[in-house]
Design a protein around this motif. Structure first.
Motif, PDB file in Angstrom:
ATOM      1  N   GLY A  47       0.783  -1.220   0.000  1.00  0.00           N
ATOM      2  CA  GLY A  47       0.000   0.000   0.000  1.00  0.00           C
ATOM      3  C   GLY A  47       0.815   1.270   0.000  1.00  0.00           C
ATOM      4  N   PHE A  48       2.147   1.139   0.136  1.00  0.00           N
ATOM      5  CA  PHE A  48       2.993   2.327   0.134  1.00  0.00           C
ATOM      6  C   PHE A  48       3.062   2.986  -1.244  1.00  0.00           C
ATOM      7  CE2 PHE A  48       5.793  -1.201  -0.875  1.00  0.00           C
ATOM      8  CZ  PHE A  48       6.593  -0.707  -1.892  1.00  0.00           C
ATOM      9  N   ASP A  70      -5.796  -0.852   3.461  1.00  0.00           N
ATOM     10  CA  ASP A  70      -4.727  -1.332   4.321  1.00  0.00           C
ATOM     11  C   ASP A  70      -5.081  -1.335   5.802  1.00  0.00           C
ATOM     12  OD1 ASP A  70      -2.359  -2.022   2.649  1.00  0.00           O
ATOM     13  OD2 ASP A  70      -2.739  -0.012   1.876  1.00  0.00           O
ATOM     14  N   LEU A  71      -6.307  -0.977   6.135  1.00  0.00           N
ATOM     15  CA  LEU A  71      -6.736  -1.010   7.528  1.00  0.00           C
ATOM     16  C   LEU A  71      -6.641  -2.420   8.097  1.00  0.00           C
ATOM     17  CD1 LEU A  71      -8.100   0.154  10.072  1.00  0.00           C
ATOM     18  CD2 LEU A  71     -10.306  -0.207   8.944  1.00  0.00           C
ATOM     19  N   HIS A 119      11.098   4.958  -1.825  1.00  0.00           N
ATOM     20  CA  HIS A 119      10.101   4.837  -2.887  1.00  0.00           C
ATOM     21  C   HIS A 119       8.693   5.049  -2.349  1.00  0.00           C
ATOM     22  CE1 HIS A 119      13.258   3.542  -5.564  1.00  0.00           C
ATOM     23  NE2 HIS A 119      13.627   2.640  -4.685  1.00  0.00           N
ATOM     24  N   GLY A 120       8.522   5.065  -1.024  1.00  0.00           N
ATOM     25  CA  GLY A 120       7.222   5.366  -0.429  1.00  0.00           C
ATOM     26  C   GLY A 120       6.948   6.854  -0.322  1.00  0.00           C
ATOM     27  N   MET A 121       7.896   7.676  -0.778  1.00  0.00           N
ATOM     28  CA  MET A 121       7.749   9.130  -0.736  1.00  0.00           C
ATOM     29  C   MET A 121       7.976   9.683  -2.136  1.00  0.00           C
ATOM     30  SD  MET A 121       7.530  12.178   0.863  1.00  0.00           S
ATOM     31  CE  MET A 121       8.031  12.310   2.585  1.00  0.00           C
ATOM     32  N   THR A 122       6.899   9.952  -2.855  1.00  0.00           N
ATOM     33  CA  THR A 122       7.047  10.531  -4.192  1.00  0.00           C
ATOM     34  C   THR A 122       7.380  12.012  -4.078  1.00  0.00           C
ATOM     35  OG1 THR A 122       4.726  11.154  -4.382  1.00  0.00           O
ATOM     36  CG2 THR A 122       5.319   8.905  -5.070  1.00  0.00           C
TER      37      THR A 122
END
Length: 383
Positions: A47-48, A70-71, A119-122
């Motif tokens: 989900g990242f 993703d909960l 890669h989880g931070m665009t």
């Protein structure tokens, strides 16, 4: 709840993180790297690829901000108790939800570390976060903080690394029947990936690399399959994976009659790896490892044909890469310590003669010499 480690292990990791945060005078961290969240809590998701962050306070309090899909993922795979969902909608800006969450956690005016280099931070996410929080708190780039803590593996982690190495060996064994004239690259890939999955392993964080003929000089995956000819070369780079922990291997296989250049380049690779084994010891640095590699390659006149790195740290990683942050390249001051899982690779691509040669395997560092995790020798593979 599906956890790969006991709760004491996760508690120890949280304690190490909060101690480091206090040393760095950070009141909180915003974790955007999926491997950081996984290491800290067990949270296991892809989900990242959308906005999500795990807020960790120096007190140990945690809260996950994520999307609705993703909960349940977080509830089922992690130790996280406080999970907040931001709502998908037209022009949604989850950083507004993040700012409200941080306010609720009494972090106005706090010193907050952020994992930007992941890669989880665009780029868009980084701009939104900065725009929303710059006037709210003091933002610090803490991209490498958790990665440094993850470099040394615990005994429980090493068990998964060792299992991953067994799966990497199994993958090479499975490929052997297809490494011949008429062998299809599709069958080779299917056999290798199938061996990992059939034994309970995972998909690797990046695609296995395969290339024959001229493509053997490539060290990235590309689409398209080929059938091996009577005299051919085939480069393979793959990893066994267990609970997302990776152990990589690399080989160039010669089909039919090897050229003198193949033998020459293989000799350079194996001699280099043996020399690096003497350097892969506590007290040496990652830069020392690369310097050994560069010196030996350059002495053989291979400067133009080698790369500017010769390996990296491995661990639990998510797409798109199984590489951890620390690499063997010039000037890297990272000190080697016991308990690191390190992939050493030799990659020579001689475009002048069209000759490829690679060799690579994963090591576990110890108090003395490193321990190779593969049961396969570094022999020249000629089929």
């Amino acid at each position: 709840m599906a956890l790969h480690f006991d709760r004491h292990e996760y508690a120890m990791r949280l304690s190490r993180l909060t101690e480091k945060m206090r040393d760095e005078k950070l009141d909180a961290m915003l974790l955007f790297a999926q491997e950081s969240m996984y290491w800290l809590t067990g949270y296991d998701t892809m989900g990242f690829c959308f906005f999500q962050t795990l807020v960790v306070k120096a007190s140990g309090e945690m809260a996950l901000l994520t999307r609705s899909p993703d909960l349940r993922q977080a509830r089922h795979t992690s130790t996280i108790e406080n999970i907040i969902v931001w709502v998908d909608r037209l022009k949604a800006d989850p950083t507004v939800d993040l700012k409200n969450l941080l306010s609720d956690m009494d972090l106005l005016g706090a010193r907050i570390g952020i994992e930007y280099d992941t890669h989880g931070m665009t780029g868009r996410t980084a701009r939104l976060v900065d725009d929303q929080l710059t006037s709210f708190a003091q933002l610090i780039d803490a991209s490498t903080l958790v990665g440094q803590l993850r470099l040394i593996k615990s005994p429980a982690e090493i068990e998964f690394v060792e299992r991953a190495a067994e799966l990497a060996d199994d993958a090479l064994d499975a490929a052997m029947p297809y490494l011949k004239e008429g062998g299809d690259e599709a069958d080779i890939l299917a056999a290798m990936q199938g061996a990992v999955l059939a034994s309970g392993g995972d998909y690797a964080a990046n695609a296995f690399v395969i290339g024959s003929g001229p493509d053997a000089l490539l060290c990235r995956y590309k689409s398209g399959r080929r059938t091996l000819s009577a005299n051919d070369q085939l480069t393979l780079e793959w990893a066994g994976v267990s609970a997302h922990y990776h152990a990589a291997m690399m080989r160039t296989v010669v089909i039919g009659e090897p050229s003198p250049r193949h033998h020459e380049l293989y000799s350079a690779c194996v001699d280099n790896i043996r020399a690096i084994e003497d350097v892969l010891v506590p007290g040496a640095t990652f830069g020392d490892v690369f310097d050994t590699h560069a010196r030996m390659m350059d002495e053989r006149g291979l400067t133009r044909h080698r790369l500017n790195a010769c390996g990296y740290s491995l661990g639990a990683r998510f797409a798109p890469s199984w590489m951890e942050q620390q690499m063997f390249h010039a000037g890297n001051p990272q000190v080697i310590a016991p308990g690191m899982s390190l992939f050493v690779h030799m990659i020579i691509a001689d475009s002048d003669t069209g000759t490829a040669m690679t060799l690579g395997q994963t090591y576990l560092t110890t108090e003395e010499r490193p321990r190779c995790l593969s049961r396969h020798p570094l022999d020249f593979i000629n089929r």
